[in-house]
Design a protein around this motif. Structure first.
Motif, mmCIF file in Angstrom:
data_model
loop_
_atom_site.group_PDB
_atom_site.id
_atom_site.type_symbol
_atom_site.label_atom_id
_atom_site.label_comp_id
_atom_site.label_asym_id
_atom_site.label_seq_id
_atom_site.Cartn_x
_atom_site.Cartn_y
_atom_site.Cartn_z
ATOM 1 N N SER A 148 0.633 -1.254 0.014
ATOM 2 C CA SER A 148 0.028 -0.015 0.105
ATOM 3 C C SER A 148 1.106 1.257 -0.095
ATOM 4 N N LEU A 149 1.852 1.265 0.623
ATOM 5 C CA LEU A 149 2.752 2.461 0.768
ATOM 6 C C LEU A 149 3.411 2.604 -0.693
ATOM 7 N N ARG A 150 3.928 1.683 -1.522
ATOM 8 C CA ARG A 150 4.475 1.659 -2.636
ATOM 9 C C ARG A 150 3.303 2.031 -3.899
ATOM 10 N N TYR A 151 1.962 1.564 -3.588
ATOM 11 C CA TYR A 151 1.230 1.791 -4.771
ATOM 12 C C TYR A 151 0.021 2.473 -4.501
ATOM 13 N N GLY A 152 -0.150 2.644 -3.287
ATOM 14 C CA GLY A 152 -1.475 3.576 -2.932
ATOM 15 C C GLY A 152 -2.662 2.770 -2.256
ATOM 16 N N SER A 198 -3.270 2.409 4.557
ATOM 17 C CA SER A 198 -1.899 2.604 5.144
ATOM 18 C C SER A 198 -1.311 3.174 4.131
ATOM 19 N N GLY A 199 -1.778 3.319 2.760
ATOM 20 C CA GLY A 199 -1.023 3.719 1.923
ATOM 21 C C GLY A 199 -1.577 5.241 1.544
ATOM 22 N N LEU A 200 -2.377 5.630 2.553
ATOM 23 C CA LEU A 200 -3.236 7.195 2.072
ATOM 24 C C LEU A 200 -2.144 8.242 2.198
#
Length: 186
Positions: free
Chosen positions: A54-58, A100-102
């Motif tokens: 999620s951190l890498r791709y949103g 978590s990718g917000l």
């Protein structure tokens, strides 16, 4: 036909990383540090691969990968008593880990831990809410006599999710420098 990849398109690399995140989460979930009596467990970082994806791709792609993981987790060892309960306990909470990718753009820009902390906190609270709803509606019979279903579900789910969150933060903090390598341009 347009050759440029848009923000919503999936590349082969993303699909492979998503599959790896699902597989790693599945393996990590099998190493239970503590199993709760009516479901839920503390693992050595089950959410970490989903959070990293999620951190890498949103958050959007993270939601999808998390939901797929949740479905697989349900198929290979879930406890289902009703279709709505299945959704609230498996694909929905793990999909919400995608939140978590917000702040992934902020993290990519600053390489600071704050965006990871904020996004992961929102994700774990969202996961907590779905588990609490499931507990109130479908597992209220487990509440001790004299304790309301909501209070029971809040305490029960917080008792293991708070530990899962703390474990995730420690591991993510230790991996912070690694996570800033080869970040995709969104």
């Amino acid at each position: 036909m347009q050759n440029n990849h848009t923000r919503s398109s999936w590349t082969t690399k993303m699909l492979v990383e998503g599959a790896l995140a699902i597989a790693l989460s599945f393996v990590l979930a099998r190493f239970r540090l503590f199993q709760m009596p009516q479901g839920g467990e503390i693992t050595p970082g089950q959410m970490i691969p989903l959070i990293i994806f999620s951190l890498r791709y949103g958050e959007g792609k993270g939601f999808l990968i998390g939901a797929v993981y949740g479905i697989l987790d349900m198929i290979f060892g879930g406890y289902v008593i009703h279709p709505i309960q299945a959704i609230l306990d498996y694909p929905m909470p793990y999909g919400l880990i995608g939140l978590s990718g917000l702040y992934s753009e902020e993290f990519k820009r600053t390489h600071q831990f704050g965006p990871i902390l904020k996004g992961t906190l929102i994700a774990i609270i969202a996961r907590f809410v779905t588990h609490v709803l499931s507990g109130v509606v479908f597992f209220s019979s487990y509440a001790p006599e004299g304790q309301g279903a909501l209070a029971y579900s809040l305490v029960y789910n917080a008792s293991y999710l708070a530990v899962e969150y703390a474990i995730a933060l420690v591991i993510l903090f230790l991996l912070k420098n690694f996570l800033t390598r080869d970040l995709p341009k969104l």
